[in-house]
Design a protein around this motif. Structure first.
Motif, PDB file in Angstrom:
ATOM      1  N   TRP A  66      -6.857  -4.264   3.938  1.00  0.00           N
ATOM      2  CA  TRP A  66      -7.807  -3.163   4.303  1.00  0.00           C
ATOM      3  C   TRP A  66      -9.150  -3.629   4.528  1.00  0.00           C
ATOM      4  O   TRP A  66      -9.659  -2.776   5.472  1.00  0.00           O
ATOM      5  N   ARG A  67      -9.450  -4.302   3.572  1.00  0.00           N
ATOM      6  CA  ARG A  67     -10.789  -4.698   3.643  1.00  0.00           C
ATOM      7  C   ARG A  67     -11.721  -3.507   3.504  1.00  0.00           C
ATOM      8  O   ARG A  67     -12.526  -3.198   4.402  1.00  0.00           O
ATOM      9  N   LEU A  68     -11.589  -2.833   2.416  1.00  0.00           N
ATOM     10  CA  LEU A  68     -12.422  -1.650   2.194  1.00  0.00           C
ATOM     11  C   LEU A  68     -13.134  -1.345   0.978  1.00  0.00           C
ATOM     12  O   LEU A  68     -12.520  -1.389  -0.121  1.00  0.00           O
ATOM     13  N   THR A  79       0.842  -1.228  -0.112  1.00  0.00           N
ATOM     14  CA  THR A  79       0.119   0.039  -0.057  1.00  0.00           C
ATOM     15  C   THR A  79       0.877   1.255   0.064  1.00  0.00           C
ATOM     16  O   THR A  79       1.717   1.326   0.895  1.00  0.00           O
ATOM     17  N   MET A 112      -4.593  -2.210  -1.394  1.00  0.00           N
ATOM     18  CA  MET A 112      -5.046  -2.294  -0.165  1.00  0.00           C
ATOM     19  C   MET A 112      -6.075  -3.558   0.181  1.00  0.00           C
ATOM     20  O   MET A 112      -7.001  -3.368   1.096  1.00  0.00           O
ATOM     21  N   GLY A 166      -7.432   6.030   5.712  1.00  0.00           N
ATOM     22  CA  GLY A 166      -6.503   5.498   4.574  1.00  0.00           C
ATOM     23  C   GLY A 166      -7.188   5.940   3.240  1.00  0.00           C
ATOM     24  O   GLY A 166      -6.348   6.337   2.504  1.00  0.00           O
ATOM     25  N   ALA A 167      -8.275   5.472   3.002  1.00  0.00           N
ATOM     26  CA  ALA A 167      -9.026   5.587   1.735  1.00  0.00           C
ATOM     27  C   ALA A 167      -9.259   6.857   1.422  1.00  0.00           C
ATOM     28  O   ALA A 167      -9.083   7.442   0.138  1.00  0.00           O
ATOM     29  N   SER A 186      -9.268  -2.414  -2.713  1.00  0.00           N
ATOM     30  CA  SER A 186      -8.164  -3.637  -2.907  1.00  0.00           C
ATOM     31  C   SER A 186      -7.219  -3.764  -3.946  1.00  0.00           C
ATOM     32  O   SER A 186      -6.187  -3.813  -3.882  1.00  0.00           O
ATOM     33  N   SER A 245     -13.999  -0.268   9.088  1.00  0.00           N
ATOM     34  CA  SER A 245     -12.843   0.239   9.941  1.00  0.00           C
ATOM     35  C   SER A 245     -12.741   1.534   9.752  1.00  0.00           C
ATOM     36  O   SER A 245     -12.609   2.098   8.638  1.00  0.00           O
ATOM     37  N   ALA A 285      -9.327   2.376   8.399  1.00  0.00           N
ATOM     38  CA  ALA A 285      -9.024   1.953   6.925  1.00  0.00           C
ATOM     39  C   ALA A 285      -9.813   3.172   6.151  1.00  0.00           C
ATOM     40  O   ALA A 285      -9.283   3.659   5.011  1.00  0.00           O
ATOM     41  N   GLN A 286     -10.858   3.560   6.735  1.00  0.00           N
ATOM     42  CA  GLN A 286     -11.576   4.683   6.012  1.00  0.00           C
ATOM     43  C   GLN A 286     -10.750   6.043   5.864  1.00  0.00           C
ATOM     44  O   GLN A 286     -10.816   6.632   4.742  1.00  0.00           O
ATOM     45  N   SER A 331      -3.450   6.693   7.796  1.00  0.00           N
ATOM     46  CA  SER A 331      -4.124   5.909   8.483  1.00  0.00           C
ATOM     47  C   SER A 331      -3.433   5.955   9.982  1.00  0.00           C
ATOM     48  O   SER A 331      -4.124   5.993  11.172  1.00  0.00           O
TER      49      SER A 331
END
Length: 388
Positions: free
Chosen positions: A244-246, A45, A241, A277-278, A236, A271, A274-275, A53
């Protein structure tokens, strides 16, 4: 206490484990294996996303977010979809941030499916599609695309499968496992059938950023289709990512709000870290995508050329990071081919049969690994073919 009663539901007991994971788990027990199996970027990432994050944690952003996700992130997603694919959504009402695109698919199916409703699933396809339809109470109806059409969905194939119980069409472009991209003219023809039969389209666009030869067209951007489409995507693949499961889903307000109710009760929210980071990924991550795409395209060209030189016919995929060469002339089933290749040459690939009936006679190879590794893998596969 002994009992003869089974506590498993029929759905759970009949559910088959992932065919992809079986080969991945087997390969993990062996040394010196080159894995072309799991569909995951080999890039880390981007650091600015990781740092954002970290910073969110330092600032104390450790509580739940709004159920649908941080509003700033939803607005950035809406801006991104409009700027990239010319589809306009309202951030407050039309978008949910999910735990990966897989949860977005699960929410979509549970929101629209009544017991017995049929969903046409375009195959070869990601292994989770048909099981997720079944778990939602629906009936998956496979539609087998053909290698002579480069695995492109033909509108007459949809017509042949539609019944009074058909509610939805599930497509993925660029496709996993074939890498096939549906162009605007293809989507226009599909849209005519969808409109004629009053269908909902679940459009998995997780690989939408990873197209190499032509600009990507979102199904939701086709005239009249935004109101019929649930656009499933996430961070992903293009942003590297996966862990990160987003993900996210965008669509008509009525459907999104129904999905939000299910999301509230089952997940609450994605998360928080994670949000954050997005948010950084969407603000400042486009250059990283371009650099990764350039590398993927170089690898794609090498792998496609190598397979064709070896004698395993392989079409040039327009997107994602998979190739789907034919192994039919070897006389082996795709599963036997994959098992023998792993045992004899320690190269892990996925048998095409796990992606549906239409995948038999092919193997899926991910080129999301270094050129050095790909070069060695192709040497090993060539040796294997020569012995056969």
């Amino acid at each position: 206490m002994k009992t003869s009663r089974s506590y498993l539901s029929t759905k759970a007991s009949q559910l088959k484990p992932s065919g992809i994971r079986r080969f991945f788990d087997l390969a993990s027990t062996m040394d010196n294996v080159i894995s072309l199996g799991v569909g995951e970027p080999d890039f880390v990432t981007p650091w600015n996303v990781i740092e954002a994050s970290y910073h969110s944690l330092e600032q104390g952003y450790t509580a739940y977010t709004a159920n649908a996700g941080i509003l700033e992130l939803r607005q950035l997603i809406a801006d991104y979809l409009f700027q990239s694919f010319q589809v306009k959504y309202k951030a407050e009402e039309d978008i949910i941030v999910t735990v990966g695109a897989s949860q977005a698919l699960d929410l979509a199916l549970r929101a629209i499916i009544d017991p017995g409703d049929e969903v046409i699933v375009v195959e070869p396809c990601f292994v989770a599609y048909a099981p997720t339809v079944t778990l939602a109470g629906g009936v998956p109806v496979p539609l087998e695309t053909l290698p002579e059409n480069e695995f492109k969905l033909q509108p007459e194939q949809i017509e042949a499968l539609v019944t009074e119980k058909t509610k939805a069409l599930l497509i993925c472009s660029p496709n996993n496992p074939t890498g096939t991209v549906l162009q605007k003219e293809d989507l226009n023809k599909i849209a005519e059938v969808v409109n004629r039969h009053d269908l909902i389209v679940l459009s998995d666009e997780i690989y939408g950023e990873l197209t190499y030869d032509e600009p990507y067209t979102s199904f939701a951007s086709i005239r009249g289709m935004k109101e019929r489409t649930l656009l499933l995507s996430g961070f992903s693949k293009a942003f590297a990512m996966t862990g990160w499961r987003l993900g996210y889903v965008a669509g008509p307000t009525e459907l999104i709000q129904a999905m939000l109710k299910i999301h509230q009760y089952t997940i609450m929210c994605a998360s928080t870290m994670a949000q954050h980071g997005a948010i950084e990924a969407l603000k400042n991550g486009r250059q990283s995508i371009l650099e990764m795409k350039k590398s993927y395209q170089q690898r794609r060209n090498f792998v496609v050329n190598s397979f064709n030189e070896i004698g395993l016919e392989c079409h040039r995929p327009g997107g994602a990071f998979y190739v789907f060469p034919s192994i039919k002339h070897t006389g082996l089933t795709s599963e036997a081919f994959a098992e023998q290749l792993l045992q004899e040459e320690k190269v892990a690939v996925v048998p095409g049969s796990v992606f549906g009936k239409g995948g038999e006679g092919h193997i899926r190879c991910s080129y999301a690994t270094s050129l050095k590794q790909l070069n060695e893998a192709m040497k090993r596969i060539k040796r294997f073919i020569e012995r056969l």
